[in-house]
Structure formats: C-alpha cells, structure tokens
Design an enzyme around this catalytic site. Structure first.
Site, PDB file in Angstrom:
ATOM      1  N   HIS A 102       0.842  -1.195   0.000  1.00 19.44           N
ATOM      2  CA  HIS A 102       0.000   0.000   0.000  1.00 19.44           C
ATOM      3  C   HIS A 102       0.872   1.239   0.000  1.00 19.44           C
ATOM      4  O   HIS A 102       1.847   1.330   0.742  1.00 19.44           O
ATOM      5  CB  HIS A 102      -0.906   0.035   1.235  1.00 19.44           C
ATOM      6  N   ASP A 160     -15.346   2.191   8.220  1.00 24.73           N
ATOM      7  CA  ASP A 160     -14.309   3.156   7.846  1.00 24.73           C
ATOM      8  C   ASP A 160     -14.860   4.198   6.882  1.00 24.73           C
ATOM      9  O   ASP A 160     -14.553   5.392   6.993  1.00 24.73           O
ATOM     10  CB  ASP A 160     -13.123   2.426   7.214  1.00 24.73           C
ATOM     11  N   ARG A 202     -15.078  12.414   9.480  1.00 26.46           N
ATOM     12  CA  ARG A 202     -13.790  13.079   9.757  1.00 26.46           C
ATOM     13  C   ARG A 202     -13.550  14.217   8.780  1.00 26.46           C
ATOM     14  O   ARG A 202     -13.001  15.263   9.135  1.00 26.46           O
ATOM     15  CB  ARG A 202     -12.641  12.061   9.663  1.00 26.46           C
ATOM     16  N   SER A 234      -7.636   3.441   9.563  1.00 23.36           N
ATOM     17  CA  SER A 234      -8.384   3.474   8.311  1.00 23.36           C
ATOM     18  C   SER A 234      -7.646   2.693   7.226  1.00 23.36           C
ATOM     19  O   SER A 234      -8.226   1.828   6.557  1.00 23.36           O
ATOM     20  CB  SER A 234      -8.583   4.927   7.867  1.00 23.36           C
ATOM     21  N   LYS A 240      -8.518  -1.643   5.759  1.00 21.57           N
ATOM     22  CA  LYS A 240      -8.759  -2.080   4.376  1.00 21.57           C
ATOM     23  C   LYS A 240      -7.751  -3.133   3.943  1.00 21.57           C
ATOM     24  O   LYS A 240      -8.089  -4.095   3.236  1.00 21.57           O
ATOM     25  CB  LYS A 240      -8.727  -0.872   3.430  1.00 21.57           C
TER      26      LYS A 240
END
Length: 434
Positions: free
Chosen positions: A82, A161, A168, A183, A187
């Site tokens: 990621h 999320d 947020r 968050s 995922k």
C-alpha cells in the site's frame, strides 16, 4: 454501555476497552449512534490520541464491520503493498509482475483515483481490453496460476471506515495518526493478505508533509499490522517532487513498461526494488533484503519480470502487445513543450501542484463524477538537481486541447530554477519494522 460515558472517558485521556470500541463502531455502522456523538468522540481521539492496543482494536472493529476476503485457497504467503499516495506513483504496475516473477503471490485489490491521476485500476484500463471485473474464484485461480491478479475493491469492505472517514472529512479530524493508521490498515487486513508492505510518502506531494509525521504514521501502521498477526514493514519515501518522469494514466503505464525492461527512471526503479525486496522477504522467498534484491534485479535483467507483466495483462483480457508497442496505448492529440525561462539548476518541483496541472488536463478526477482522459498528462525532462539552459524543455504536456495556457501558468509557478548548486533530495528516508 452508554456512548456518553465512552466520549467522556476518551475526553479525559483514558484508554478505551475492546468492548467499548466494538460498541461504538457497531452502533455507528448500524445507524444506532448519531453523528454528533461520534463527532465528539473523533475530536476527543484527535486531541488525546490512542494507545497501541486501542489502535489495533479500532482497526479490527472496522475490519469486522463488513466483508473480509478469504485468500486461504491461494498457495503460499500472500503479500500486499500500500502507498499513501503521491504524484507519478506507478509502483504497483511494476511491483505486481516484479514480485510475482520471484514466486511471490500478489492478490491485489485496488481502487480508482480521486485527485492528480487515476488509481491503479484506471491506469491498467489504459490497456485495451484489460478488465478487473472477475469473480473471486477466477481471481484466486489466476493468483495460483500466475502469482498475480488485480481486481477492484469490494463494495462492502470496511463500511465503518467509509462512514467514519466521511465524518472526519467535515469535522476537521482527518489529520489524526490513530484514525489515519486504522483506516488504512483496516482495508489492507480485510483484503486478506498475510503480509503487508507500506510505502509512506513525505513531502509536498504527500499527505504527510513532514518527515516526523510520516515516521509516526509508519510506526502506527506497522504496529497495528504486527499486533493483529500480519507481518508488516514500511518504507518512508520522498514525494517532494513527482516519482519518475510520467504523470498521467497511459503515460505511467508506458513508464512502467520501460522500468520492467530495465530502462526506467532511477528513482522509480530504486523504490520498486526497495519495496519489492521487503515483499519477497515477508513472503519467505528470501532470507534477507540483500538476497531478495538480487533476485529482483536478476529478473529485471533477464526479462522474467517483463514476461510476467505480459502474462498478467493477457490473463485479464488485456492486449499484451502494448508492452512491445506502447504507441497502442491511448495517445493525446497535442504535445506541448515547456521551455525554461532562465538557465540554472532545478531547485524545486512542487509535486502536488504539478499533479494538479495534470488533473487540469483531465488526467485525474476533481470529483467522483469526473471522467478521466487516459491519454493526457505530463512527462518531466528535468528533476531537482539537474542543470537547465534558458529555452530548454523542462517537460512535455500531453493534451487533447490545443490551448493549455492555464496549465502552463500553473507549471511555471510550480518549478523553481536557481543559479546555485542544488542537492538532489533523498529518495528513501527510513525503513520501519516495528
């Protein structure tokens, strides 16, 4: 259990229990707790932070709020990667076939982009015929067969999320390390990988503008991953200037092809080797980073990684001939050079502003409804530290409109040339393993 008591407890700086975290995540996901109470809790977390245990429990509560992908039918240790985002970040297009060529199974779930350019899915769809709409069974079969496949993200992955992030975004609580880390990691964990390698960006084109914040985020995410049983590592890399030379979907695919042929930009190649080496180690295909890097370098030189890329395209319906003939990718109608106004050394390429210029051409989405033009973008000819003479081209603009004065103005404002020696920025700042 009352939401009021949970808010008060966190407001006073005390640690929430797993049961309390599960209570508010479950209640909010199922619309049993109102926005105003969750907003108050988010602000309390923003100011009071969370412990390592709280962060891990929050992550897993969000994971368990929706679908979880079962990859157990895939042989071997599944590794995911990621990136926290940036400009010209083409790494997934290179890393997927590169690590697969080292026998590392990469079952990748990717999304579409909102911002400078498209996401990995958009970029891959620059290849004629390539599609990500495949069944889970086909996805697993492809990874077992070829070691690599990429599909779009599940619609019901971490719904908690999605709801929290929307809140947020309107309550000034986005920039909170525990909330960002949970968050992202929720995922990745819900996507089913056994190991996770993170590329945390820092600089003007990154979410984390300064190095200390990037380090804090990297440590938080690595800690969460390792606490919940996922072998997790992170690299902190520079995004003060765009990565590589290409910014734009088809242009980035071409640059990925060049890199897999061993002819890519130095910074992009180096980052992919650094991240890929970690992925090979996490997957248990090498004992250490040095051995892993040697495997990957060998596969770039002998063509094994490039062949794996073509196999990957074919397996998902793509026209693999683009790998040998990149001109088959979508092409822009106009190529416009941007000449330097003065001689000297390139001192600054403001990554996020150059990314915005690419988005103005149509390379990215300003809103979710925006339609991407896969052919347009920018290709840099100079990076920070390079010398340039007046009138020499700094970059090429690829456009489907003849007049691009707005883009030219934005680019000139984003590039600084000085009559002095300029040090090239570091690419890799740190590696985080705990």
């Amino acid at each position: 259990m009352r939401m009021y008591d949970i808010i008060e407890k966190k407001r006073n700086g005390k640690e929430l229990t797993k049961e309390e975290i599960n209570f508010f995540i479950d209640g909010y996901t199922n619309n049993n707790i109102p926005d105003y109470q969750i907003s108050a809790l988010l602000m309390a977390i923003y100011f009071q932070d969370m412990t390592a245990a709280e962060r891990a429990n929050l992550t897993m509560a969000m994971v368990e709020s929706g679908d979880q992908i079962d990859l157990s039918a895939i042989e071997g240790i599944k590794v995911d990667k990621h990136s926290t985002g940036g400009v010209g970040d083409t790494t997934t297009l290179i890393l997927a076939p590169l690590v697969a060529s080292a026998d590392v199974p990469l079952a990748k779930m990717s999304g579409r982009g909102l911002g400078h350019t498209g996401g990995t899915i958009d970029k891959l769809e620059s290849v004629p015929g390539f599609h990500v709409e495949i069944s889970n069974d086909e996805f697993i079969n492809l990874v077992n067969k070829n070691k690599v496949a990429v599909i779009g993200q599940s619609g019901n992955l971490t719904p908690a999320d999605k709801k929290l992030y929307s809140l947020r975004d309107v309550t000034a609580t986005v920039n909170s390390i525990p909330l960002i880390a949970s968050s992202i990691m929720s995922k990745k964990i819900a996507s089913g990988a056994d190991g996770i390698v993170l590329d945390v960006k820092t600089g003007t084109g990154a979410f984390m503008k300064n190095l200390e914040d990037a380090k804090s985020l990297a440590h938080a995410m690595v800690s969460i991953g390792n606490q919940v049983g996922r072998n997790t590592m992170a690299v902190i890399s520079d995004m003060s200037q765009p990565l590589g030379f290409a910014i734009g979907n088809a242009l980035e695919v071409k640059e990925a092809i060049d890199t897999l042929k061993g002819n890519g930009p130095e910074d992009l190649t180096e980052l992919c080797l650094t991240l890929g080496s970690q992925m090979v180690v996490v997957a248990g295909k090498a004992e250490n980073i040095k051995d892993a890097r040697e495997i990957l370098q060998k596969n770039l030189k002998n063509g094994k990684a490039f062949d794996k890329f073509k196999e990957f395209l074919i397996s998902q319906g793509g026209d693999a001939s683009v790998a040998d003939n990149p001109e088959l990718l979508p092409q822009a109608s106009y190529k416009i050079e941007l000449p330097a106004k003065t001689s000297g050394t390139v001192a600054e390429l403001v990554a996020n502003e150059i990314g915005t210029a690419a988005m103005m051409l149509g390379a990215g989405r300003a809103t979710k409804e925006s339609k991407i033009d896969l052919s347009v973008g920018i290709v840099l000819h100079k990076k920070v530290g390079d010398s340039v003479t007046e009138g020499e081209s700094l970059l090429t603009i690829y456009s489907n409109r003849e007049s691009v004065e707005d883009v030219i103005k934005k680019l000139h404002q984003s590039i600084t040339i000085k009559n002095a020696d300029v040090k090239e920025p570091s690419l890799i700042y740190d590696t985080i393993t705990e």
